[in-house]
Scaffold this active site. Structure first.
Site, PDB file in Angstrom:
ATOM      1  NE  ARG A  29      -1.302   2.401   3.003  1.00 39.15           N
ATOM      2  CZ  ARG A  29      -0.817   3.499   3.586  1.00 39.15           C
ATOM      3  NH1 ARG A  29      -0.709   4.634   2.910  1.00 39.15           N
ATOM      4  NH2 ARG A  29      -0.384   3.473   4.845  1.00 39.15           N
ATOM      5  CG  ASP A  30       3.302   4.315   2.963  1.00 40.35           C
ATOM      6  OD1 ASP A  30       3.044   5.244   2.181  1.00 40.35           O
ATOM      7  OD2 ASP A  30       3.997   4.464   3.981  1.00 40.35           O
ATOM      8  CG  HIS A 222       4.877   4.695   9.236  1.00 38.06           C
ATOM      9  ND1 HIS A 222       4.030   3.807   8.599  1.00 38.06           N
ATOM     10  CD2 HIS A 222       5.469   5.411   8.245  1.00 38.06           C
ATOM     11  CE1 HIS A 222       4.106   3.989   7.285  1.00 38.06           C
ATOM     12  NE2 HIS A 222       4.971   4.974   7.054  1.00 38.06           N
ATOM     13  CG  HIS A 224       8.741   8.105   5.577  1.00 36.61           C
ATOM     14  ND1 HIS A 224       8.217   8.556   4.393  1.00 36.61           N
ATOM     15  CD2 HIS A 224       7.793   7.290   6.109  1.00 36.61           C
ATOM     16  CE1 HIS A 224       7.005   8.045   4.220  1.00 36.61           C
ATOM     17  NE2 HIS A 224       6.732   7.285   5.259  1.00 36.61           N
ATOM     18  CB  CYS A 255       3.645  11.103   2.008  1.00 35.26           C
ATOM     19  SG  CYS A 255       2.033  11.864   2.291  1.00 35.26           S
ATOM     20  CG  ASN A 264       7.468   3.758   4.036  1.00 33.74           C
ATOM     21  OD1 ASN A 264       6.917   4.390   4.921  1.00 33.74           O
ATOM     22  ND2 ASN A 264       6.938   3.599   2.830  1.00 33.74           N
TER      23      ASN A 264
END
Length: 313
Positions: A29-30, A222, A224, A255, A264
């Site tokens: 997803r991300d 989470h 980055h 993002c 990430n």
């Protein structure tokens, strides 16, 4: 070359760390949402299956965001319909609003996540809502989801720095996070959306949450890796008792609403560190690196993950 050929990291356990860590894999997803070329659903399905085969037990599969905003995820229904679900593996999806929840329920989803902002500017840019208005959007989503027996995770973005507002006060993040927990979220994922955090900030934010009565067990992180601090920040969180860490296979991601947000934390880099610390993840590093190397070849570029590059060249 494989991890076994080069030698796995020397295992030297450190005091004060969790015995095991749950890796919340966000790659499908991300990791893929920022890809300019549409990745075929068949590739996404194979990636998810390879990741599950490597031992990952939480794999965020897709998002029910409107296709106009993230065209890469327009195939959410098709992906979930084609998913081969493995026993013991969760496949959460991101749900932005009630329409997204309707789609998730129709697809038989059992775990969802919502995406909130800790800052006013990012709430307006990402959600087209003010900081306070975002909660009015989330309340019916979380309420209905919990009533339907779904587990709901709350992402909080811009927890450490915002490209428009600068450094973010921990108290502001705690206020947003507490409102999500009170609403019914079971876990908060604290996001360093643009990768500017340092370990001292991580300590301060987790301490602020615990001082407000939030158990560390309700927190995930989470990070980055924009400034190369993701692993250091993760270790700081682990030392504070956090035992759920988000990462993306191969280090893909960013993002779409924050141009300064780069990739990430790579799942392979995370597993290498945790293996060396004697922290259990249940993940086979060779199988994981193979999956990410395959994806990098499919996308036509080298993997951002240092461990993938070291093991696969």
């Amino acid at each position: 070359m494989t991890a076994r050929e080069v030698g796995l990291p020397a295992e030297v356990p450190a005091e004060g760390l969790p015995e095991s860590v749950t890796i919340w894999e966000v790659g499908p997803r991300d990791g893929l949402q920022n890809e300019q070329a549409v990745v075929p659903v068949e590739v996404k399905l194979e990636l998810i299956d390879r990741l599950a085969g490597a031992g990952l037990t939480t794999i965020e599969a897709t998002s029910f965001v409107h296709p106009r905003w993230v065209p890469q995820l327009a195939d959410a229904e098709a992906l979930l319909a084609g998913l081969t679900r493995r026993d013991g593996v969760r496949y959460p999806v991101l749900v932005p609003n009630e329409r997204g929840l309707d789609r998730a329920l129709a697809a038989g989803v059992t775990h969802i996540a919502i995406f909130a902002s800790a800052t006013e500017t990012f709430a307006r840019r990402n959600l087209n809502r003010s900081l306070d208005e975002q909660f009015a959007m989330f309340e019916p989503v979380v309420g209905r989801a919990v009533a339907e027996g779904l587990d709901v995770r709350g992402y909080v973005s811009m927890c450490f720095g915002d490209p428009w507002e600068g450094r973010v006060d921990p108290s502001a993040v705690v206020d947003v996070g507490r409102r999500l927990l009170d609403m019914g979220c079971s876990q908060l994922s604290l996001g360093d959306t643009i990768g500017v955090a340092t370990p001292g900030q991580v300590d301060a934010l987790i301490d602020a949450f615990t001082a407000a009565g939030t158990p560390v067990s309700a927190l995930a992180v989470h990070f980055h890796d924009t400034y190369g601090q993701a692993l250091a920040n993760t270790l700081a969180a682990l030392r504070r008792g956090v035992s759920t860490v988000d990462s993306s296979a191969g280090g893909l991601g960013g993002c779409p609403y924050a141009e300064s947000a780069t990739g990430n934390l790579a799942t392979e880099d995370l597993v290498w560190m945790l293996d060396g610390l004697g922290v259990s993840t249940g993940v086979d590093l060779d199988a994981l690196a193979t999956a990410s190397a395959w994806l990098a070849d499919t996308l036509g570029r080298p993997s951002p993950s240092r461990v993938v590059r070291a093991l696969r060249g």
